[in-house]
Scaffold this active site. Structure first.
Site, PDB file in Angstrom:
ATOM      1  CE  LYS A  75      -3.860  -2.335   2.242  1.00 30.52           C
ATOM      2  NZ  LYS A  75      -4.827  -2.376   3.348  1.00 30.52           N
ATOM      3  CG  ASP A 109      -8.122  -0.377   3.467  1.00 28.31           C
ATOM      4  OD1 ASP A 109      -8.913  -1.157   2.918  1.00 28.31           O
ATOM      5  OD2 ASP A 109      -6.881  -0.514   3.423  1.00 28.31           O
TER       6      ASP A 109
END
Ligand code: ATR
Length: 261
Positions: A75, A109
């Site tokens: 990420k 997220d």
């Protein structure tokens, strides 16, 4: 579910990249969503070692991929790859969704967590890794009263400092008076229980697990009569938000949930 090394991945439209990636339920979830939308796209799982991230993305782009999801440990590399990101994603410093056509990146997220987390305050967050960063920024922006516990306390203090959070670092994961406890540690993945005194949980309090799969954390929380949420609602929501980010389409979340349950 099948997966590919990035050098061998066949052509496709969208993919999840990770290392490892064999456990991912994203392909079955996205394929079910596309099917219900009536679009013929293909979504694959592709293993990419972190040091090969840029080469892998360049290859996938050259064979027709339009968008990527990135999971652990990619990420931060995905964030660096993106030429444009939104303010929340910049603050987190990690992206899980890339649009290969525009170069834009985002972190679904954080909004995915907020859409699936309904609780009072204070909230006790366990862990100070990548998942915690996204959740803590989301909670901070929503104005929640947050306590942060991490096995290595130093890392929690550094995170609060770096992200300019109003969260209070606590040295013990004490459930007394806490409305919700959110587990972002990788302890569950290793099958390890956390050192929590569950008898101090307030009746009706919520235990939220970020990861999907077996969770000793949720097993203990259930035994203590807490309300529980496992990692599947977050998996579905962050995936649905990624589809909308790439295409503008709004997928059917219940179809996606049925595909991963
Ligand atoms: P992710 O990106 O998935 O959040 P990570 O960045 O590797 O993963 O972070 C893992 C987190 O889980 C860390 O907060 C780690 O605590 P430390 O900072 O002390 O290492 C936590 N963690 C992992 N195993 C744990 C265990 N058995 N008990 C408690 N915390 C654990």
């Amino acid at each position: 579910m099948s997966w590919f090394e990035w050098q061998d991945a066949p052509a496709g439209d969208y993919a999840v990249l990770g290392d490892p990636v064999s456990h991912s339920r994203s392909p079955q979830m996205h394929m079910a969503a596309y099917d219900a939308l009536g679009v013929p796209w293909v979504y694959r799982a592709v293993r990419v070692p972190v040091e090969e991230f840029d080469s892998a993305v360049a290859r996938l782009e050259s064979i027709g991929y339009k968008g990527l999801n990135c999971t652990v440990p990619l990420k931060e590399a995905a964030f660096r790859w993106a030429s444009e990101t939104d303010g929340t994603t910049k603050r987190i410093g990690a992206a899980n969704t890339l649009d290969l056509k525009t170069g834009q990146g985002t972190n679904t997220d954080a909004p995915g967590f907020m859409a699936t987390f309904h609780s009072g305050e204070p909230v006790l967050v366990l862990g100070a890794g990548g998942t915690a960063r996204a959740f803590l920024v989301a909670l901070d922006e929503a104005g929640y009263d947050v306590r942060l516990w991490n096995r290595t306390a130093d890392k929690a203090y550094r995170l609060v400092d770096e992200l300019s959070l109003s969260a209070e670092v606590v040295l013990c994961p004490d459930l007394e008076g806490v409305a919700a406890v959110v587990n972002t540690t990788s302890a569950s993945l290793q099958g390890e229980p956390l050192d929590i005194d569950w008898s101090r949980a307030q009746s009706g309090a919520l235990a939220y697990e970020a990861a999907y799969g077996r969770s000793p954390f949720l097993e203990s929380a259930r035994a203590a009569n807490m309300e529980t949420i496992d990692g599947l609602p977050l998996l579905v929501e962050q995936g649905a938000l990624a589809i909308t980010f790439w295409t503008g389409l709004v997928p059917d979340r219940s179809v996606m949930m049925d595909a991963v349950r």
